[in-house]
Scaffold this active site. Structure first.
Site, PDB file in Angstrom:
ATOM      1  N   HIS A 321      20.347  13.121-121.167  1.00  0.00           N
ATOM      2  CA  HIS A 321      20.611  11.848-121.851  1.00  0.00           C
ATOM      3  C   HIS A 321      19.375  10.982-121.773  1.00  0.00           C
ATOM      4  O   HIS A 321      18.669  11.016-120.764  1.00  0.00           O
ATOM      5  CB  HIS A 321      21.809  11.114-121.208  1.00  0.00           C
ATOM      6  CG  HIS A 321      22.375  10.086-122.115  1.00  0.00           C
ATOM      7  ND1 HIS A 321      21.865   8.813-122.187  1.00  0.00           N
ATOM      8  CD2 HIS A 321      23.367  10.162-123.015  1.00  0.00           C
ATOM      9  CE1 HIS A 321      22.544   8.140-123.100  1.00  0.00           C
ATOM     10  NE2 HIS A 321      23.457   8.935-123.611  1.00  0.00           N
ATOM     11  N   ASP A 379      29.587  14.746-123.836  1.00  0.00           N
ATOM     12  CA  ASP A 379      29.918  15.770-124.828  1.00  0.00           C
ATOM     13  C   ASP A 379      30.182  17.129-124.215  1.00  0.00           C
ATOM     14  O   ASP A 379      30.710  18.017-124.869  1.00  0.00           O
ATOM     15  CB  ASP A 379      28.785  15.879-125.862  1.00  0.00           C
ATOM     16  CG  ASP A 379      28.727  14.652-126.735  1.00  0.00           C
ATOM     17  OD1 ASP A 379      29.788  14.091-127.010  1.00  0.00           O
ATOM     18  OD2 ASP A 379      27.620  14.249-127.125  1.00  0.00           O
TER      19      ASP A 379
HETATM   20  N1  CMC Z   1      18.175  21.454-122.351  1.00  0.00           N
HETATM   21  C1  CMC Z   1      16.939  21.818-121.930  1.00  0.00           C
HETATM   22  N2  CMC Z   1      15.923  20.979-121.755  1.00  0.00           N
HETATM   23  C2  CMC Z   1      16.141  19.686-122.017  1.00  0.00           C
HETATM   24  C3  CMC Z   1      17.390  19.211-122.462  1.00  0.00           C
HETATM   25  C4  CMC Z   1      18.426  20.155-122.617  1.00  0.00           C
HETATM   26  N3  CMC Z   1      19.651  19.762-123.033  1.00  0.00           N
HETATM   27  N4  CMC Z   1      17.347  17.880-122.645  1.00  0.00           N
HETATM   28  C5  CMC Z   1      16.100  17.516-122.343  1.00  0.00           C
HETATM   29  N5  CMC Z   1      15.375  18.591-121.961  1.00  0.00           N
HETATM   30  C6  CMC Z   1      13.989  18.596-121.485  1.00  0.00           C
HETATM   31  C7  CMC Z   1      13.004  18.448-122.632  1.00  0.00           C
HETATM   32  O1  CMC Z   1      12.574  19.697-123.126  1.00  0.00           O
HETATM   33  C8  CMC Z   1      11.890  17.670-121.991  1.00  0.00           C
HETATM   34  O2  CMC Z   1      11.097  18.560-121.247  1.00  0.00           O
HETATM   35  P1  CMC Z   1       9.501  18.285-121.090  1.00  0.00           P
HETATM   36  O3  CMC Z   1       9.395  16.964-120.397  1.00  0.00           O
HETATM   37  O4  CMC Z   1       9.023  19.430-120.256  1.00  0.00           O
HETATM   38  O5  CMC Z   1       8.953  18.255-122.474  1.00  0.00           O
HETATM   39  C9  CMC Z   1      12.594  16.764-120.996  1.00  0.00           C
HETATM   40  O6  CMC Z   1      13.834  17.439-120.677  1.00  0.00           O
HETATM   41  C10 CMC Z   1      12.922  15.357-121.535  1.00  0.00           C
HETATM   42  O7  CMC Z   1      13.597  15.536-122.773  1.00  0.00           O
HETATM   43  P2  CMC Z   1      13.452  14.555-124.022  1.00  0.00           P
HETATM   44  O8  CMC Z   1      13.827  15.286-125.252  1.00  0.00           O
HETATM   45  O9  CMC Z   1      12.082  13.914-123.982  1.00  0.00           O
HETATM   46  O10 CMC Z   1      14.520  13.471-123.638  1.00  0.00           O
HETATM   47  P3  CMC Z   1      15.171  12.460-124.635  1.00  0.00           P
HETATM   48  O11 CMC Z   1      15.548  11.294-123.833  1.00  0.00           O
HETATM   49  O12 CMC Z   1      14.290  12.215-125.812  1.00  0.00           O
HETATM   50  O13 CMC Z   1      16.455  13.254-125.192  1.00  0.00           O
HETATM   51  C11 CMC Z   1      18.634  14.088-125.467  1.00  0.00           C
HETATM   52  C12 CMC Z   1      17.743  13.048-124.754  1.00  0.00           C
HETATM   53  C13 CMC Z   1      20.106  13.744-125.235  1.00  0.00           C
HETATM   54  C14 CMC Z   1      18.384  14.023-126.989  1.00  0.00           C
HETATM   55  C15 CMC Z   1      18.305  15.496-124.916  1.00  0.00           C
HETATM   56  O14 CMC Z   1      18.567  15.555-123.529  1.00  0.00           O
HETATM   57  C16 CMC Z   1      19.074  16.584-125.646  1.00  0.00           C
HETATM   58  O15 CMC Z   1      18.630  17.053-126.709  1.00  0.00           O
HETATM   59  N6  CMC Z   1      20.264  17.033-125.092  1.00  0.00           N
HETATM   60  C17 CMC Z   1      21.099  17.995-125.757  1.00  0.00           C
HETATM   61  C18 CMC Z   1      21.919  17.292-126.844  1.00  0.00           C
HETATM   62  C19 CMC Z   1      23.039  16.452-126.276  1.00  0.00           C
HETATM   63  O16 CMC Z   1      23.803  16.894-125.429  1.00  0.00           O
HETATM   64  N7  CMC Z   1      23.177  15.228-126.808  1.00  0.00           N
HETATM   65  C20 CMC Z   1      24.284  14.326-126.452  1.00  0.00           C
HETATM   66  C21 CMC Z   1      23.819  13.087-125.758  1.00  0.00           C
HETATM   67  S1  CMC Z   1      25.215  12.167-125.057  1.00  0.00           S
HETATM   68  C22 CMC Z   1      26.153  11.691-126.432  1.00  0.00           C
HETATM   69  C23 CMC Z   1      25.488  10.618-127.242  1.00  0.00           C
HETATM   70  O17 CMC Z   1      25.213   9.543-126.707  1.00  0.00           O
HETATM   71  O18 CMC Z   1      25.283  10.837-128.434  1.00  0.00           O
END
Ligand code: CMC
Length: 444
Positions: A321, A379
């Site tokens: 998240h 989720d």
């Molecule tokens: N699986 C594997 N690696 C992950 C994941 C994941 N689900 N989420 C983040 N990472 C890694 C990402 O690759 C990155 O690694 P590095 O620093 O080495 O490049 C690091 O963790 C930080 O990730 P980010 O994409 O920069 O983080 P963000 O804050 O931009 O993204 C997120 C947050 C929710 C979009 C992401 O964690 C994600 O895509 N999760 C899966 C989708 C999901 O479950 N979304 C629902 C969120 S809760 C409901 C809502 O509020 O909508």
């Protein structure tokens, strides 16, 4: 309530005159005001930065940028805290119910008993759709995603409810708000009924909000349908847990759309479109599909390896998240609800559930996920409950949209009554060609 920024008086003034941040640009030093919120980190006010220094700031994804001031919802991601108007989400999910939380989000305080009764009555009086709106549903292909139908039908409300589109009139704003909260279950249920070829079921105003939704989804004219109170409680809790989440992507979309003065139904349709994406509300559908794709617990190591592989775009859906870096408080309550519902339905050996439990365990013990603070989010568990209740995966995100409508509306109302409202217009870091002369096609 404390109002250190003087928001209610319409003046975003300094809480503490002494607090400033110094920015040095070449030989110039600027003193930037620092605003202190009631909770959360201080905020450097850069509104006059361009005028004073001729520079922009760069923050794609808004990771460090407050796009507005708000008094509705507060999240402390490190503590795993989510407050609506100051009330913790676990207390609201445990002691309150969805319509009461709607009132709280919309009006700022918990209602008295007569206020709640009046609010519930007003919502109930608006659950039906204009009969002609049925034609919109029928215009879609049967295999249309229900989110596509919701974007279209909610946008189309602006063509049906002309008496609640004048955003300058507080009464019309109020009517639009109630209409949206009241009609969203009917719209989501009808999108589902249409996709499975069953007749639309009209709302029943003697039922509570969640029971009415379940009935519109699962009853058929050929049989009586009795709503199970445990399932309706679980449904209500899912709604409550999704009601608002401060300035997330879809809420910010609603605010941006509304900043131009667009009508409420169009703004909410924009929010639904944004929510659909798998990184946001679409994650609940994507998560359950992922669990099914994994299939059996012995396949988990392969998927964990893929999630960690920088060259593989695969991510563990339902994990991570932007804000929660400890745990998602909604996920905790959702997990309890999942246990209750599965217990009620006698589901123990479900292969998807087994994969989910094992995946959660493996990921939580894996240093990659621990180091990056990736925990199961709301989720991860909501899909398991909705699946057990009999909803197809395509309905998961529409249910999220239904519940989040009140959050979008509350934030939209707050924005419109803010005297500081300006059209949202981000800047950019331009990296394209500089000005060059056009060449005729024969010379290229
Ligand atoms: N699986 C594997 N690696 C992950 C994941 C994941 N689900 N989420 C983040 N990472 C890694 C990402 O690759 C990155 O690694 P590095 O620093 O080495 O490049 C690091 O963790 C930080 O990730 P980010 O994409 O920069 O983080 P963000 O804050 O931009 O993204 C997120 C947050 C929710 C979009 C992401 O964690 C994600 O895509 N999760 C899966 C989708 C999901 O479950 N979304 C629902 C969120 S809760 C409901 C809502 O509020 O909508």
């Amino acid at each position: 309530m404390a109002d250190p920024l003087n928001i209610t008086k319409g003046v975003l003034a300094l809480a503490d005159e002494q607090k400033t941040a110094k920015l040095t640009l070449g030989d110039k030093t600027l003193d930037l005001p620092v605003l202190s919120p009631t909770a959360g980190p201080d905020v450097i006010d850069i509104r006059k930065l361009y005028a004073q220094a001729g520079v922009f700031t760069y923050d794609p994804g808004f990771t460090s940028t407050a796009s507005c001031s708000s008094t509705i919802t507060f999240i402390d991601g490190d503590k795993g805290e989510l407050l609506h108007r100051g009330y913790p989400i676990d207390q609201l999910a445990g002691k309150s119910h969805f319509l009461e939380v709607c009132y709280l989000l919309l009006y700022g305080e918990l209602p008295s008993a007569p206020q709640l009764e009046d609010f519930e009555h007003r919502v109930t009086q608006h659950t039906m759709l204009h009969e002609q709106m049925m034609n919109f549903f029928r215009g879609f292909r049967r295999d249309a995603h229900p989110m596509a139908i919701m974007v279209g039908v909610v946008g189309a409300m602006s063509a049906f409810y002309h008496d609640s589109t004048d955003i300058g009139d507080p009464w019309q704003r109020e009517v639009a708000s109630i209409r949206l909260i009241a009609k969203m279950p009917t719209i989501a249920a009808w999108a589902y009924k249409y996709s499975i070829g069953q007749p639309f079921v009209y709302p029943r105003n003697d039922l509570d909000y969640a029971s009415n939704f379940l009935r519109m989804c699962f009853s058929v004219p050929a049989e009586d349908y009795v709503v199970n109170p445990i399932l309706s409680r679980a449904m209500d809790r899912i709604f409550t847990l999704h009601a608002d989440h401060e300035q997330n992507a879809s809420t910010s979309t609603v605010r941006l759309a509304s900043s131009s003065g667009a009508n409420p139904f169009a703004c909410i349709a924009a929010g639904i479109a944004c929510l659909w994406g798998p990184a946001h509300g679409g994650a609940n559908q994507a998560c359950l599909e992922m669990l099914r794709e994994i299939g059996t617990p012995d396949q988990i190591p392969e998927y964990i390896a893929r999630a960690k592989d920088k060259n593989d775009p695969f991510r563990l859906m339902g994990f991570g998240h932007r804000v929660y870096k400890n745990f998602d408080p909604r996920a905790r309550v959702m997990k309890e609800s999942a246990d209750e519902v599965l217990d009620l339905l006698g589901i123990e050996d479900n292969p998807t559930l087994q994969v989910a439990k094992e995946l959660e365990k493996v990921a939580l013990e894996d240093p990659y996920f621990a180091d990056k603070k990736l925990y199961p989010n709301v989720d991860f568990y909501s899909g398991i409950i909705l699946d057990a209740m009999g909803f197809p995966t395509a309905m998961f995100t529409p249910i999220f949209a239904l519940a989040r409508t009140v959050g979008w509306i509350s934030q939209w109302k707050e924005q419109i009554s803010d005297p500081q409202l300006k059209i949202g217009r981000p800047r950019q870091l331009y990296l394209g060609e500089t000005a060059r002369d056009y060449t005729n096609v024969e010379n290229r």
